[in-house]
Motif scaffolding. Structure first.
Motif, PDB file in Angstrom:
ATOM      1  N   LEU A  28      55.757  -8.742  48.926  1.00 39.16           N
ATOM      2  CA  LEU A  28      55.347  -7.695  47.643  1.00 39.16           C
ATOM      3  C   LEU A  28      56.276  -7.330  46.682  1.00 39.16           C
ATOM      4  O   LEU A  28      57.193  -6.402  47.424  1.00 39.16           O
ATOM      5  CB  LEU A  28      54.355  -6.774  48.311  1.00 39.16           C
ATOM      6  N   LYS A  29      56.314  -7.612  45.474  1.00 39.65           N
ATOM      7  CA  LYS A  29      57.415  -7.034  44.463  1.00 39.65           C
ATOM      8  C   LYS A  29      56.928  -5.614  44.125  1.00 39.65           C
ATOM      9  O   LYS A  29      55.987  -5.119  44.306  1.00 39.65           O
ATOM     10  CB  LYS A  29      57.553  -8.039  43.298  1.00 39.65           C
ATOM     11  N   GLY A  31      55.397  -2.531  42.592  1.00 41.74           N
ATOM     12  CA  GLY A  31      54.038  -2.474  41.890  1.00 41.74           C
ATOM     13  C   GLY A  31      52.965  -3.452  42.291  1.00 41.74           C
ATOM     14  O   GLY A  31      51.680  -3.312  41.589  1.00 41.74           O
ATOM     15  N   GLN A  32      53.353  -4.355  43.331  1.00 41.47           N
ATOM     16  CA  GLN A  32      52.049  -5.306  43.483  1.00 41.47           C
ATOM     17  C   GLN A  32      51.600  -4.641  44.745  1.00 41.47           C
ATOM     18  O   GLN A  32      52.072  -3.925  45.563  1.00 41.47           O
ATOM     19  CB  GLN A  32      52.774  -6.871  44.088  1.00 41.47           C
ATOM     20  N   ALA A  33      50.198  -5.098  45.141  1.00 39.82           N
ATOM     21  CA  ALA A  33      49.423  -4.607  46.051  1.00 39.82           C
ATOM     22  C   ALA A  33      48.551  -6.097  46.375  1.00 39.82           C
ATOM     23  O   ALA A  33      48.557  -6.971  45.907  1.00 39.82           O
ATOM     24  CB  ALA A  33      48.555  -3.609  45.663  1.00 39.82           C
ATOM     25  N   HIS A  36      44.625  -7.378  47.169  1.00 36.03           N
ATOM     26  CA  HIS A  36      43.475  -7.198  46.655  1.00 36.03           C
ATOM     27  C   HIS A  36      42.471  -7.817  47.085  1.00 36.03           C
ATOM     28  O   HIS A  36      42.443  -9.153  47.382  1.00 36.03           O
ATOM     29  CB  HIS A  36      43.471  -7.380  45.015  1.00 36.03           C
ATOM     30  N   GLY A  70      49.083  -9.160  43.681  1.00 39.05           N
ATOM     31  CA  GLY A  70      49.260  -8.724  42.115  1.00 39.05           C
ATOM     32  C   GLY A  70      49.372  -7.464  41.785  1.00 39.05           C
ATOM     33  O   GLY A  70      49.076  -6.447  42.585  1.00 39.05           O
ATOM     34  N   GLU A  71      49.767  -6.801  40.423  1.00 46.71           N
ATOM     35  CA  GLU A  71      49.816  -5.689  40.142  1.00 46.71           C
ATOM     36  C   GLU A  71      48.116  -5.227  39.968  1.00 46.71           C
ATOM     37  O   GLU A  71      47.761  -4.167  40.184  1.00 46.71           O
ATOM     38  CB  GLU A  71      50.461  -5.474  39.104  1.00 46.71           C
ATOM     39  N   VAL A  72      47.423  -6.149  39.653  1.00 48.89           N
ATOM     40  CA  VAL A  72      46.055  -5.970  39.389  1.00 48.89           C
ATOM     41  C   VAL A  72      45.097  -6.982  39.915  1.00 48.89           C
ATOM     42  O   VAL A  72      45.536  -8.161  40.526  1.00 48.89           O
ATOM     43  CB  VAL A  72      45.762  -5.820  37.918  1.00 48.89           C
ATOM     44  N   ALA A  86      41.868  -2.458  46.229  1.00 46.63           N
ATOM     45  CA  ALA A  86      43.208  -2.592  46.362  1.00 46.63           C
ATOM     46  C   ALA A  86      43.818  -1.774  47.857  1.00 46.63           C
ATOM     47  O   ALA A  86      43.274  -0.844  48.096  1.00 46.63           O
ATOM     48  CB  ALA A  86      43.875  -1.863  45.273  1.00 46.63           C
ATOM     49  N   VAL A  97      47.480  -0.714  48.814  1.00 45.60           N
ATOM     50  CA  VAL A  97      48.571  -0.253  48.262  1.00 45.60           C
ATOM     51  C   VAL A  97      49.616  -0.068  49.394  1.00 45.60           C
ATOM     52  O   VAL A  97      49.214   0.624  50.333  1.00 45.60           O
ATOM     53  CB  VAL A  97      48.535   0.740  47.291  1.00 45.60           C
TER      54      VAL A  97
END
Lengths: 172, 207
Positions: A129-130, A132-134, A136, A147-149, A166, A168
């Motif tokens: 996970l980079k 800001g990524q979660a 989903h 992804g971020e979203v 999400a 997180v």
């Protein structure tokens, strides 16, 4: 004839987990039927059984290293890919039960995604996970996206982004 | 049947407020008053330009059970997904942050898969005949009292009875005073305890 699900609760390996899931399923169903009090009662039972199940599994899980645990998870997916999911093309189609066929098709695709994410984690570790990524998770079919979203539409079941939850990463 | 509003679709054109004979559609919490709603009237459903209102049924049909072979496959699969879900959830308790995220996601994903299998084994809705069987067979009460001997499954019986009564009358259950210990899962009915009678934890939540 006894309900096989009841049989599984009586004699299976994870009766508490199954009991909890039966109740959480009805929590959601009664919620959609606009029966809020009934939903809360099912939620209470679901959570109670889930807490008991986690307590029951604590020793078993803690006695394994992460690598061992991840390996058993991957093996579990591969087992299902070779049995229940492999049969789906023939089995459920022959039985003409389209609901079960749908559950097997979605389940098969989602399991392949689970395995892919697992394998990538085993290879990349925290780099999976980079910033800001979660992760989903689609609440309709269980698809996991990174992804971020969330995706605009679930690639497996076509549910909209609003159906995703999400997960997180906690900050260190 | 009564009308209900999907807030996510509602664009506040308010034609439902104009058309409703009883004023059921105009409330302070955004949801239509089911008690005031006239059974099957559907004027608001048809009038809404955004199709944000739908009808909620109170009676549901009994469906035929899936064939035995389907039951066997789906029951076996759900048992395996249940095991995967609970072990991933248990592992998430003290893992590092990305691994914790992975475990929680796998748990949630498998929970969804297992619940889908549960629905496809004739347990789609609480009204299903199988649920009455499940409740009257005491299998859930017995399971609960395996953990909490002192309770003898009474709290689970009381909860299931309340649910069954409501189902027989095609209505929601009556509101219940019920409390859950977050540490051990013990259920207390009627009066909120200061600490859990089973494990003495203070983390007791109301439903």
């Amino acid at each position: 004839m006894e309900d096989p699900l009841e049989g599984m609760i009586k004699t299976g390996e994870d009766p508490l987990a199954i009991a909890g899931l039966v109740c959480s399923n009805f929590e959601q169903a009664s919620q959609k039927q606009q029966r809020e009090n009934m939903s809360k009662l099912f939620a209470l039972l679901a959570l109670s059984f889930e807490i008991q199940a986690r307590e029951n599994n604590m020793d078993r899980v803690k006695s394994q290293s992460d690598e061992e645990l991840l390996a058993t998870f991957q093996e579990s997916i591969e087992h299902d890919q070779q049995t229940a999911y492999a049969d789906s093309e023939n089995g459920a189609r022959k039985m003409e039960h389209r609901g079960a066929l749908r559950a097997l098709i979605w389940g098969s695709k989602v399991s392949a995604i689970q395995k892919s994410v697992l394998k990538r984690y085993r290879k990349l570790g925290d780099e999976l996970l980079k910033g800001g990524q979660a992760m989903h998770v689609c609440q309709a079919c269980g698809f996991i996206g990174i992804g971020e979203v969330p995706p605009g539409t679930c690639p497996v079941c076509k549910a909209p982004a609003s159906r995703f939850v999400a997960v997180v990463p906690k900050r260190r | 049947m009564f009308a209900a509003r999907n807030i996510a679709l509602c664009t506040k054109d308010c034609i439902c407020l104009f058309i409703c004979p009883t004023g059921a559609t105009d409330t302070e919490n955004g949801q239509i008053d089911a008690e005031k709603c006239i059974d099957g009237c559907r004027l608001c459903v048809d009038a809404c330009p955004s199709h944000a209102i739908y009808l909620v049924h109170q009676r549901y049909p009994q469906r035929a059970y899936p064939p035995d072979e389907v039951m066997e496959v789906m029951t076996g699969l759900l048992a395996r997904k249940a095991g995967f879900y609970i072990r991933a959830l248990t592992a998430a308790d003290d893992a590092s942050h990305v691994r914790d995220t992975l475990y929680r996601s796998l748990a949630l994903s498998n929970k969804v898969l297992a619940e889908d299998c549960i629905r496809e084994t004739g347990h789609m809705i609480p009204e299903a005949e199988k649920i009455r069987g499940l409740a009257s067979s005491h299998v859930l009460q017995n399971l609960y009292s395996d953990t909490f001997e002192e309770d003898e499954g009474k709290s689970v019986s009381a909860i299931l009875n309340s649910i069954l009564e409501a189902l027989m009358e095609n209505r929601d259950a009556v509101p219940a005073a019920a409390f859950l210990c977050e540490a051990c899962g013990y259920i207390v009915l009627d009066n909120k305890p200061k600490k859990c009678p089973h494990c003495s934890s203070k983390s007791v939540q109301s439903i």
